[in-house]
Design a protein around this motif. Structure first.
Motif, PDB file in Angstrom:
ATOM      1  N   ILE A  45      42.847  38.637  35.855  1.00 13.33           N
ATOM      2  CA  ILE A  45      41.918  39.304  36.780  1.00 13.33           C
ATOM      3  C   ILE A  45      40.486  39.342  36.239  1.00 13.33           C
ATOM      4  O   ILE A  45      39.554  39.545  37.005  1.00 13.33           O
ATOM      5  CB  ILE A  45      42.401  40.727  37.117  1.00 13.33           C
ATOM      6  N   SER A  55      46.658  41.390  35.024  1.00 10.64           N
ATOM      7  CA  SER A  55      46.950  42.548  35.875  1.00 10.64           C
ATOM      8  C   SER A  55      47.968  43.464  35.208  1.00 10.64           C
ATOM      9  O   SER A  55      47.917  44.686  35.374  1.00 10.64           O
ATOM     10  CB  SER A  55      47.473  42.078  37.240  1.00 10.64           C
ATOM     11  N   GLU A  59      47.971  47.565  34.668  1.00 14.12           N
ATOM     12  CA  GLU A  59      49.042  48.396  35.206  1.00 14.12           C
ATOM     13  C   GLU A  59      49.794  49.148  34.105  1.00 14.12           C
ATOM     14  O   GLU A  59      50.296  50.256  34.329  1.00 14.12           O
ATOM     15  CB  GLU A  59      50.013  47.545  36.027  1.00 14.12           C
ATOM     16  N   ARG A  79      42.008  53.332  38.272  1.00 15.17           N
ATOM     17  CA  ARG A  79      42.245  51.934  37.910  1.00 15.17           C
ATOM     18  C   ARG A  79      40.941  51.240  37.526  1.00 15.17           C
ATOM     19  O   ARG A  79      40.892  50.455  36.575  1.00 15.17           O
ATOM     20  CB  ARG A  79      42.925  51.187  39.055  1.00 15.17           C
ATOM     21  N   CYS A  80      39.878  51.524  38.280  1.00 16.59           N
ATOM     22  CA  CYS A  80      38.585  50.912  37.960  1.00 16.59           C
ATOM     23  C   CYS A  80      38.077  51.377  36.600  1.00 16.59           C
ATOM     24  O   CYS A  80      37.555  50.581  35.814  1.00 16.59           O
ATOM     25  CB  CYS A  80      37.561  51.244  39.045  1.00 16.59           C
ATOM     26  N   ASP A 449      37.996  38.743  39.187  1.00 16.28           N
ATOM     27  CA  ASP A 449      38.762  38.509  40.408  1.00 16.28           C
ATOM     28  C   ASP A 449      38.098  39.288  41.553  1.00 16.28           C
ATOM     29  O   ASP A 449      37.797  40.471  41.413  1.00 16.28           O
ATOM     30  CB  ASP A 449      40.195  39.005  40.197  1.00 16.28           C
ATOM     31  N   PRO A 450      37.867  38.649  42.697  1.00 16.48           N
ATOM     32  CA  PRO A 450      37.192  39.329  43.827  1.00 16.48           C
ATOM     33  C   PRO A 450      37.872  40.626  44.255  1.00 16.48           C
ATOM     34  O   PRO A 450      37.215  41.517  44.803  1.00 16.48           O
ATOM     35  CB  PRO A 450      37.255  38.278  44.946  1.00 16.48           C
ATOM     36  N   ARG A 451      39.190  40.737  44.011  1.00 15.41           N
ATOM     37  CA  ARG A 451      39.894  41.967  44.400  1.00 15.41           C
ATOM     38  C   ARG A 451      39.351  43.194  43.677  1.00 15.41           C
ATOM     39  O   ARG A 451      39.542  44.330  44.126  1.00 15.41           O
ATOM     40  CB  ARG A 451      41.388  41.837  44.108  1.00 15.41           C
ATOM     41  N   TYR A 452      38.671  42.979  42.550  1.00 13.60           N
ATOM     42  CA  TYR A 452      38.172  44.102  41.751  1.00 13.60           C
ATOM     43  C   TYR A 452      36.644  44.183  41.782  1.00 13.60           C
ATOM     44  O   TYR A 452      36.038  44.821  40.928  1.00 13.60           O
ATOM     45  CB  TYR A 452      38.674  43.975  40.315  1.00 13.60           C
ATOM     46  N   ASP A 454      34.801  45.845  43.785  1.00 11.81           N
ATOM     47  CA  ASP A 454      34.349  47.222  44.021  1.00 11.81           C
ATOM     48  C   ASP A 454      34.300  48.039  42.733  1.00 11.81           C
ATOM     49  O   ASP A 454      33.672  49.114  42.716  1.00 11.81           O
ATOM     50  CB  ASP A 454      35.273  47.915  45.024  1.00 11.81           C
ATOM     51  N   CYS A 455      34.939  47.575  41.679  1.00 12.68           N
ATOM     52  CA  CYS A 455      34.913  48.320  40.409  1.00 12.68           C
ATOM     53  C   CYS A 455      33.568  48.187  39.696  1.00 12.68           C
ATOM     54  O   CYS A 455      33.309  48.921  38.743  1.00 12.68           O
ATOM     55  CB  CYS A 455      36.035  47.829  39.485  1.00 12.68           C
TER      56      CYS A 455
END
Length: 462
Positions: A45, A55, A59, A79-80, A449-452, A454-455
């Motif tokens: 990620i 990931s 986790e 998580r961020c 990773d684009p999924r993160y 917003d972090c």
């Protein structure tokens, strides 16, 4: 969550494994999970030069934070925050590589041995630990070694960045006064407990018995019997005995000096005379050399301690206790000068809180052996010598001192100055680390990773 009760994510991420919580959570932090029969889907990620974040890394820490919360609500952006801390640690590793920051192999080995001994003590025995993870001790150590080395490098980098940061009493008061009064933590009963440990010394007869037995085994090998077969039968190193004594390849300085010196004098196939180390007595057979590495097998025997050895340790402690009670010396000085437990001895004998490094131990989370000892003690009292087994399984005696017993209360500067000062120091160190991150983030390649997205991992880490 107020700044006062928030444990620094960067400090926590390093300390949670270095100080070791439970066996399962500590191994999980290092990516060594108990076999479940399920296949986990993993993915990269974050990339930071040659460093990656999986990931599963994120986790594993999140799951541990969830367990420690014990049902209390967690911040929605936890998580961020965890990922930000991991990214900071990976950046420190990347910079350590370019700046040639290294840790000695002996330091890695010592930390590995210390942590493995702690795991064994927590679960009960090496055999139980191997059964729990379905792996031999040697494989568990091999799995742990690279992660421990990374953590020690991170710790060294963190020390170089924020190690000289301090706080003044005024800054501590300002920090405390900023915290909303209605959200100050409520502490359960806490105690400060000191110990002075004396190891039971192995008597000459027990040593000689072990040496004689190993020489008999050596004679059988010289007469044609198989080293590996006899290692399975006689060696008291359970991690290697099942493998015929095989330890695998190690580089120089990764094994204790006495063992390494004896092994490197041999030619492949040759066997050493009896060698003594801190672990006991060895017969060593060199198998192969490859560049700066070498592989060996060994047979280990440990000389047993007897009642007389424990009694001598108890006698020394009884005399020391008498001197402390007569004010001829202080407990702290006696612990520093004479305790065989150097970890607590250097701290005046005080047993550290493994969660935050302070000397205050929550009564509901204290070691049961200590709890039942201090349960009826008055503050200032010192026990007579008591039987004790060290983290690495050695017989010993100890005396225990109850330094303080603080009843349940809401956090205040009078009773909790040490905790508040540490929290204020963590905040100041965090600021130094954030500034270092902002200064150095452009010096390495970072891909997220684009999924993160917003972090906002490339912003300040706080």
């Amino acid at each position: 969550m107020t700044p006062f009760v928030r444990l620094s994510a960067r400090v926590a991420l390093l300390a949670v494994v270095l100080l070791a919580g439970t066996v399962s959570s500590s191994f999980a932090q290092l990516g060594i999970g108990r076999p479940t029969g399920r296949t986990m889907v993993d993915a990269i990620i974050v990339k930071i030069d040659n460093q990656i974040v999986l990931s599963s890394d994120l986790e594993a820490v999140y799951a541990q934070q969830l367990a420690q919360a014990e049902g209390k609500p967690l911040p929605p952006d936890l998580r961020c925050k965890i990922l930000q801390s991991i990214v900071l640690n990976k950046l420190m590793l990347a910079k350590a590589e370019t700046d040639s920051v290294v840790v000695e192999d002996s330091q890695v080995r010592n930390e590995l041995d210390r942590r493995m001994a702690y795991f064994v003590q927590q679960i009960g025995s090496e055999k139980k630990l191997e059964e729990y993870y379905n792996k031999p001790i040697k494989q568990l150590k091999d799995d742990l070694r690279p992660q421990i080395k990374e953590q020690l490098v991170q710790q060294k980098m963190q020390e170089s960045i924020a190690g000289k940061v301090t706080v003044t009493p005024r800054e501590v008061r300002q920090y405390f006064n900023r915290a909303p009064k209605d959200s100050l933590p409520y502490y359960s009963t806490e105690v400060e407990v000191g110990q002075i440990v004396k190891l039971a010394q192995i008597n000459p007869k027990a040593k000689q018995d072990a040496i004689t037995k190993l020489n008999d085994i050596r004679g059988r090998i010289q007469a044609g019997e198989d080293f590996a077969t006899l290692a399975k039968q006689f060696s008291e190193d359970p991690g290697s005995a099942v493998e015929g004594g095989y330890l695998g390849f190690f580089k120089r300085k990764e094994l204790v000096p006495q063992y390494e010196a004896a092994a490197l004098k041999l030619e492949p196939g040759q066997m050493s005379p009896v060698v003594e180390s801190q672990f006991g007595f060895h017969l060593i057979q060199l198998i192969e050399r490859k560049g700066d590495s070498y592989s060996t097998r060994h047979i280990l025997l440990k000389a047993a301690t007897g009642n007389s050895d424990v009694n001598e340790a108890a006698l020394q402690l009884a005399k020391l206790r008498t001197r402390i009670l007569a004010d001829s010396t202080t407990f702290a000085k006696a612990a520093k000068d004479q305790s065989d437990d150097k970890n607590t001895g250097s701290n005046g004998g005080l047993i550290p809180n493994r969660q935050d490094g302070s000397s205050y131990l929550p009564l509901d989370k204290i070691d049961p052996a200590i709890f039942f000892t201090i349960d009826t003690m008055k503050v200032g009292h010192i026990t007579p010598p008591l039987p004790y087994r060290t983290d690495d399984g050695k017989d010993a005696m100890r005396i225990i001192w109850l330094k303080s017993n603080t009843p349940p209360h809401q956090a205040n500067l009078k009773d909790d100055y040490q905790k508040i000062a540490q929290a204020a120091l963590n905040e100041k160190k965090n600021k130094a680390l954030d500034e270092w991150f902002l200064k150095n983030r452009g010096s390495v390649y970072i891909e997220v990773d684009p999924r993160y997205a917003d972090c906002k991992l490339l912003d300040a880490v706080n």
